[in-house]
Structure formats: C-alpha cells, structure tokens
Design a protein around this motif. Structure first.
Motif, mmCIF file in Angstrom:
data_model
loop_
_atom_site.group_PDB
_atom_site.id
_atom_site.type_symbol
_atom_site.label_atom_id
_atom_site.label_comp_id
_atom_site.label_asym_id
_atom_site.label_seq_id
_atom_site.Cartn_x
_atom_site.Cartn_y
_atom_site.Cartn_z
ATOM 1 N N GLN A 146 0.817 -1.072 0.141
ATOM 2 C CA GLN A 146 0.161 -0.125 0.015
ATOM 3 C C GLN A 146 0.815 1.488 -0.115
ATOM 4 O OE1 GLN A 146 -2.179 -1.074 3.682
ATOM 5 N NE2 GLN A 146 -3.119 -2.584 2.291
ATOM 6 N N GLU A 201 -1.050 4.215 -1.959
ATOM 7 C CA GLU A 201 -2.641 4.007 -1.432
ATOM 8 C C GLU A 201 -2.404 4.380 0.273
ATOM 9 O OE1 GLU A 201 -3.839 -0.071 -2.214
ATOM 10 O OE2 GLU A 201 -4.927 0.469 -3.834
ATOM 11 N N ASN A 240 6.800 -3.377 -16.720
ATOM 12 C CA ASN A 240 5.849 -2.813 -17.360
ATOM 13 C C ASN A 240 4.721 -2.430 -16.991
ATOM 14 O OD1 ASN A 240 7.231 -2.121 -19.696
ATOM 15 N ND2 ASN A 240 6.752 -3.853 -21.012
ATOM 16 N N LYS A 248 4.954 0.726 -14.496
ATOM 17 C CA LYS A 248 4.883 1.766 -15.348
ATOM 18 C C LYS A 248 3.511 2.035 -15.758
ATOM 19 C CE LYS A 248 9.421 1.216 -17.191
ATOM 20 N NZ LYS A 248 10.361 0.918 -18.152
ATOM 21 N N SER A 249 2.624 1.146 -16.083
ATOM 22 C CA SER A 249 1.325 1.419 -16.409
ATOM 23 C C SER A 249 0.682 1.896 -15.313
ATOM 24 C CB SER A 249 0.657 0.113 -17.115
ATOM 25 O OG SER A 249 1.321 -0.213 -18.450
ATOM 26 N N ILE A 297 0.954 5.326 -14.783
ATOM 27 C CA ILE A 297 0.322 6.394 -15.488
ATOM 28 C C ILE A 297 -0.843 6.477 -15.250
ATOM 29 C CG2 ILE A 297 -0.474 6.187 -18.112
ATOM 30 C CD1 ILE A 297 2.256 5.154 -19.167
ATOM 31 N N GLN A 298 -1.657 5.206 -14.849
ATOM 32 C CA GLN A 298 -3.097 5.287 -14.379
ATOM 33 C C GLN A 298 -2.989 6.280 -13.092
ATOM 34 O OE1 GLN A 298 -4.573 2.184 -12.274
ATOM 35 N NE2 GLN A 298 -6.735 2.246 -13.094
ATOM 36 N N LYS A 305 -1.062 8.959 -12.222
ATOM 37 C CA LYS A 305 -0.762 10.419 -12.728
ATOM 38 C C LYS A 305 -1.989 10.799 -13.150
ATOM 39 C CE LYS A 305 3.497 9.099 -13.970
ATOM 40 N NZ LYS A 305 4.911 9.505 -14.735
ATOM 41 N N ILE A 306 -2.742 10.022 -14.118
ATOM 42 C CA ILE A 306 -3.801 10.641 -15.040
ATOM 43 C C ILE A 306 -4.933 10.930 -14.108
ATOM 44 C CG2 ILE A 306 -5.532 10.202 -16.607
ATOM 45 C CD1 ILE A 306 -3.396 9.022 -18.339
ATOM 46 N N THR A 307 -5.185 9.792 -13.092
ATOM 47 C CA THR A 307 -6.670 9.821 -12.385
ATOM 48 C C THR A 307 -6.326 10.329 -11.099
ATOM 49 O OG1 THR A 307 -6.024 7.675 -11.452
ATOM 50 C CG2 THR A 307 -7.379 7.833 -13.571
ATOM 51 N N LYS A 308 -5.233 10.403 -10.510
ATOM 52 C CA LYS A 308 -5.192 11.064 -9.024
ATOM 53 C C LYS A 308 -4.026 11.912 -8.919
ATOM 54 C CE LYS A 308 -6.801 6.585 -7.337
ATOM 55 N NZ LYS A 308 -6.287 5.377 -6.350
ATOM 56 N N ASN A 309 -3.437 12.241 -9.905
ATOM 57 C CA ASN A 309 -2.002 13.091 -9.771
ATOM 58 C C ASN A 309 -1.226 12.535 -9.035
ATOM 59 O OD1 ASN A 309 -0.692 15.221 -10.647
ATOM 60 N ND2 ASN A 309 -1.470 16.796 -9.307
ATOM 61 N N LEU A 310 -1.072 11.266 -8.755
ATOM 62 C CA LEU A 310 0.080 10.813 -8.062
ATOM 63 C C LEU A 310 1.207 10.371 -8.910
ATOM 64 C CD1 LEU A 310 -2.006 8.309 -5.599
ATOM 65 C CD2 LEU A 310 -0.767 10.731 -4.934
ATOM 66 N N LYS A 311 2.476 10.772 -8.220
ATOM 67 C CA LYS A 311 3.467 10.255 -9.070
ATOM 68 C C LYS A 311 4.191 9.033 -8.532
ATOM 69 C CE LYS A 311 4.483 15.064 -9.977
ATOM 70 N NZ LYS A 311 3.710 15.356 -8.888
ATOM 71 N N GLN A 367 1.380 16.826 -18.331
ATOM 72 C CA GLN A 367 1.316 15.807 -18.918
ATOM 73 C C GLN A 367 0.012 15.794 -19.907
ATOM 74 O OE1 GLN A 367 0.162 12.377 -16.158
ATOM 75 N NE2 GLN A 367 -0.424 13.943 -14.578
ATOM 76 N N PHE A 371 -5.168 20.032 -9.495
ATOM 77 C CA PHE A 371 -5.090 19.040 -10.639
ATOM 78 C C PHE A 371 -6.121 19.414 -11.738
ATOM 79 C CE2 PHE A 371 -3.581 15.631 -12.981
ATOM 80 C CZ PHE A 371 -4.481 14.949 -13.615
ATOM 81 N N LEU A 383 -5.508 3.961 -20.874
ATOM 82 C CA LEU A 383 -5.885 3.148 -19.869
ATOM 83 C C LEU A 383 -7.048 2.044 -20.445
ATOM 84 C CD1 LEU A 383 -6.382 5.602 -16.670
ATOM 85 C CD2 LEU A 383 -4.350 4.388 -17.454
ATOM 86 N N PRO A 399 4.539 1.072 -22.193
ATOM 87 C CA PRO A 399 3.226 1.255 -21.365
ATOM 88 C C PRO A 399 2.542 2.542 -21.693
ATOM 89 C CG PRO A 399 5.030 0.418 -20.003
ATOM 90 C CD PRO A 399 5.633 0.706 -21.331
#
Lengths: 151, 400
Positions: free
Chosen positions: A55, A60, A94, A97-98, A101-102, A104-110, B66, B104, B186, B366
C-alpha cells in the motif's frame, strides 16, 4: 609449477570446475534472492507488514500514523528492484509503469522517488524521518532501522 | 670550524612554538572539521533529493504537465461515408503539489476545435446571463460536427489523513470503473460503453470527501460528495436553482487473486426543480494471472414532479480480456465486451441498445497503445434512421 597445474589430468579437473561453478552460482543466487531489507528512519517506529508495504509503494497508504506524509524510496533498476516489485507489488516492470500512468492521470500521484544504488537509498532514509526504502540485506548498517525483511 | 647545525636554537624554538600552537588549536580544528562534515552531509542529501526529484519531475516547486493524444479511424457500415479519420483527443493535465495541498486539472480538446468568437460556428451557441455575461458553448451533444473544448476536471484537495481528504471543484463523478479511467491509454477499447456515460452524470461541481482504511490486506475506500444540480452540465459557474445532489461510493479491495475490487455507487437529487433522480451502480474488476473481468451496472429512477411520469434507465456491460506479453515487443490484449442499455420511458422492454465488441490492444510500451475493434450494434430507438450496423475502429494513443 604453473605448468604442473595446467598439466593436471583434464578428466579430473573438468567435473570439479563444473561443480565449483554450480555451487558458486547457487550460492550467489541464494545469497541475493529474497535478501531484501525494508528500511526506515530510526525515529520511525511504525510497524510494517507486507500488505502495508504494498500500500505504501503504490501510494494508497500515504500518511504515517503521526500525520506526516509517507515518502517511499525506490531503486531505479536492478535485481533488488525487480525482486521487490514482483514480491511486494505483484507486477512486472511494464505493469508498474502502466500503474503509475494510471495514478498520474486519475489522481495526480507520481511514482516514488528513486535512486540508482542502495547507498543513496540508505543515506536518504537515514536522514529523512518519514521516508522508507529497501536495499539488499547485506548493505544494512546501524544508520537505519530494518522494519521488514523479504525472503 | 664546527659542524653547522641544521636545527639552530632559533629554529628549535620556532618549531616548539608552532607545535604548541597546533596542539592548542587541534580541538578547534576538530570542531570545524566536524561542522564541515555535517554541512557536506546535508548538502549531499539535498543534492540527492534534487537529483531524484528532477529526474521524475516531482519537485514541489514545479508545475506538473502531462497529457495524451489519440487518433482514430472509424468505418461505420451505415454511415454513408468510406470511413472517417478523427483527430480525437488532445488532453493536457496540469497539476501542482504544495505540501498537503494538491491541484489538478484536465483540459480536453476534442476533434481539433476551431474557436472563432467573432464569427459564427455551426457548432457553437451563445447564451447571455442576467449579469450580461456571454457564454459560448462549443459543441452540442450529438450531431456530426461536434467539436469540444472542455475543462473536464479542475480541483484542489487537501489530504489530512489516509482516511480523510477534502476535494473542491469540478470532478469526475466517482462511480464505476470507466468514468474515472476512461482515458484511451488506460482502456482496452477505443469505444466507451454507453452504460458508463449515459446514465450517471459523468461530472459535477462541488465538494467531496474521500479516504481509505486498511485492515491488513483489505482496503476499503469511500467518497462522499455534495454538488450542484446533477443533471445540468452548465452549473460550473452558477447553479441555476437550489437543487443539489448528494452521492457516495463505497469500494472494497479484497486481498485475493491478483485483484478483486468491488464498488457500490449512489447519487440522488432534484434537477431544475422539475425532476427527482436516483442513481444506483455496482462495479467490479477481477484479475487472475493474465485474465481480467470488468463489469458495471447502472440504474436511474427519474420522476417528473409535475406529471408524476417515471423514467427508468438501466445499463450494464461485461468485459472479459486476456493480456499476454508479445515476446520483447510489448503486451497484447484480447478483449470482448457485451453491453446493454435501456433508456426506456415506460418499462424496460423498449428502446434498448446492445453492442458486441471484439477488440485487440497492443502496447509496445506502457505509454503507447494501438487498438483495433469491431462492433456489432443494435441501436436503441433514439438513434433515428439507424438499424443494426457494424463499425470498425482503429486508434493510436500516446501518453506524454
């Protein structure tokens, strides 16, 4: 003397070399595989188990019990990194990394901060109270606390 | 002549004096060395932090930028044209983190819009509010010339604890899987199931609380939100009535298999002072090795306050898939989806839509996806002039 060594009967020498190489490989592989220590700053006494580790490194679990933000530290690459993500995160490189990406896009978490070698990870964790990292067990010293071990 | 002494009296005295000076200064030097060591240590740590942060762009003083881009080719059997190229999405995400505060936003440009406020556009309308402010709405629902410039999300949040964060602004309604993960990089298919976008409102503006609790490997997560008129897209600036929506979602991640997540969603409120809406939803995602099963169900009970007429809507989809590595070339996913949508005004037997989707997604890395799908569509009766048809969609997406 060298000539004598080299002139030893090859039929005796070859199996010994092969046996030695096999033992060496086994020792090296066993000595590394699973020998990862999860380290935290000495001021951090919070209990860690495998579920919480997952987590933390998937962000999380983002805040320690004392209210400070968790700062997970990754290794950039290498066998310890691959072993950690397979054992704790349950993903391939991989897939990791995917996943980020998810996030970053959905929660702005790096993804976590990462360093190139265990010495840097250890140095960082020893100085930053709310950080947590992982290094090969053999690299541990008393500058950090071992919170969990991965076999 | 006597031997010349190398160490004359004067030199000896000087040496003794020098040594005394050195030894008395030794503790001072030792302190200074210790201070310097500590400073070097601190600087090394700072350099490490800066190196790590700059390599992954996570410095607290930067703005995060991004986005993603996708290009699509669609060939619909009864469209009357030989296929269509679409520059579909160009979306930019802007974010910033300042300690526990995070901002964001997603700004989306669909179908390469051209905005000309001086002239007229067949796809824009202008409205004027009571204060005399003009608003140009680019793009309308439906139509063949739809283009869109949209601030899809723009929020600011404060994370207090794992179990409590507060978010304000425009956000994607937290229901199901697809609404929060609808991005081409996604999703395994180019098309989006209607059940995930035509029943629940996809976005809203207001306040949201969310958080997670952990019990060993079990994670529970919640969202609670209070928002403007839920059935009206144009309430980001001003809620035209006193109607608000209240909603929530409860999700569980079970520590079994590779992934086992289930979620329950609900939303209710009055809209435009004319209708009462209640939305309910269920979603799950299960992964076992390379196999995944994703499904959602959504239901809406809408009651007109003046006539008493009720509108029932329901929709669902089931999407199994398998993802396998393609040697060293990347990952390949084979996906099938069945979706059902009913927007019936009376009962559930009329105006339903079904779609069978057969898809293939290839990710050489990815952040790049190439997708192909073939759809067998039986449209609902709102799609006038359309009987059963098929369409083929090809797309390429890059995340940057």
């Amino acid at each position: 003397m060298i000539k004598n060594i080299l002139s030893v009967n090859r039929s005796i020498l070859k199996p010994k070399v092969v046996l030695f190489a096999a033992i060496f490989t086994l020792v090296v592989s066993v000595a590394y595989a699973g020998s990862i220590a999860v380290i935290v700053n000495k001021a951090n006494s919070e209990a860690i188990d495998k579920a919480k580790l997952n987590q933390i490194f998937t962000k999380e679990y983002r805040v320690w019990g004392n209210g400070k933000d968790v700062v997970p530290i990754d290794l950039k690459s290498g066998e310890a990194y691959v072993s950690f993500i397979k054992t704790v995160i349950g993903k391939t490189e991989n897939q990791v990394k995917s996943y980020w990406i998810q996030q970053k896009i959905t929660k702005n978490l790096k993804e976590p901060l990462s360093f190139t070698n265990a010495a840097k990870v250890k140095s960082f964790v020893s100085k930053i109270e709310n950080s947590i990292g992982y290094i090969p067990k053999g690299d541990v010293d008393d500058s950090v606390r071992v919170a969990f071990e991965i076999d | 002549m006597g031997k010349k002494r190398f160490f004359g009296k004067g030199k000896v005295l000087s040496l003794i004096a020098g040594a005394m000076l050195l030894f008395t200064q030794a503790p001072v030097f030792a302190d200074q060395v210790s201070d310097l060591k500590k400073e070097i240590d601190d600087l090394s740590t700072r350099i490490m932090i800066v190196e790590a942060e700059s390599s992954d762009g996570s410095s607290a003083q930067t703005i995060d930028l991004q986005g993603y881009y996708d290009f699509t080719y669609v060939d619909e059997s009864n469209a009357g044209v030989n296929g269509t190229f679409r520059q579909h999405h160009l979306s930019i995400f802007v974010g910033a983190t300042r300690n526990k505060f995070k901002m964001f936003s997603e700004i989306e440009f669909e179908f390469g819009p051209k905005l000309d406020l001086e002239g007229t556009s067949t796809t824009s309308t202008q409205t004027t509010d009571s204060a005399g402010d003009h608003t140009h709405t680019i793009g309308e629902n439906g139509g063949t010339n739809k283009v869109e410039i949209l601030v899809e999300t723009a929020w600011l949040e404060y994370v207090y604890k794992n179990w409590l964060a507060i978010r304000t602004g425009k956000h994607l309604t937290p229901y199901g899987w697809w609404n929060g993960n609808h991005y081409p990089i996604l999703a395994l298919t180019t098309s989006r199931p209607d059940a995930s976008k035509r029943i629940f409102p996809t976005g809203s503006t207001g306040i949201q609380l969310y958080g997670s609790a952990f019990f060993g490997g079990l994670k529970t997560a919640y969202n609670l939100y209070y928002v403007n008129d839920i059935d009206n897209d144009a309430t980001n600036k001003w809620d035209a009535d006193n109607n608000k929506g209240v909603g929530g979602r409860l999700a569980f991640s079970l520590p079994i298999l590779n992934k086992f997540d289930i979620g329950f969603s609900a939303l209710g409120g009055r809209s435009n002072n004319t209708t009462d809406n209640q939305y309910w939803g269920f979603d799950e995602i299960i992964q076992v090795g390379p196999f995944e099963l994703l499904s959602e169900f959504a239901y809406n009970d809408q009651r007109n306050l003046s006539s008493g007429v009720r509108l029932y809507q329901k929709g669902y989809y089931v999407q199994p898939s398998v993802t396998v590595p393609a040697a060293s070339y990347g990952d390949v996913s084979f996906v099938y989806r069945y979706e059902y949508l009913n927007l019936s005004s009376i009962g559930f037997n009329s105006r339903d839509k079904t779609v069978h989707t057969f898809g293939l997604a290839f990710k050489p890395r990815p952040d790049v996806a190439l997708k192909a799908e073939h759809n067998l569509v039986r449209p609902d009766s709102t799609s006038t002039g359309k009987h059963k048809y098929t369409d083929t969609q090809l797309s390429v997406t890059i995340y940057f």
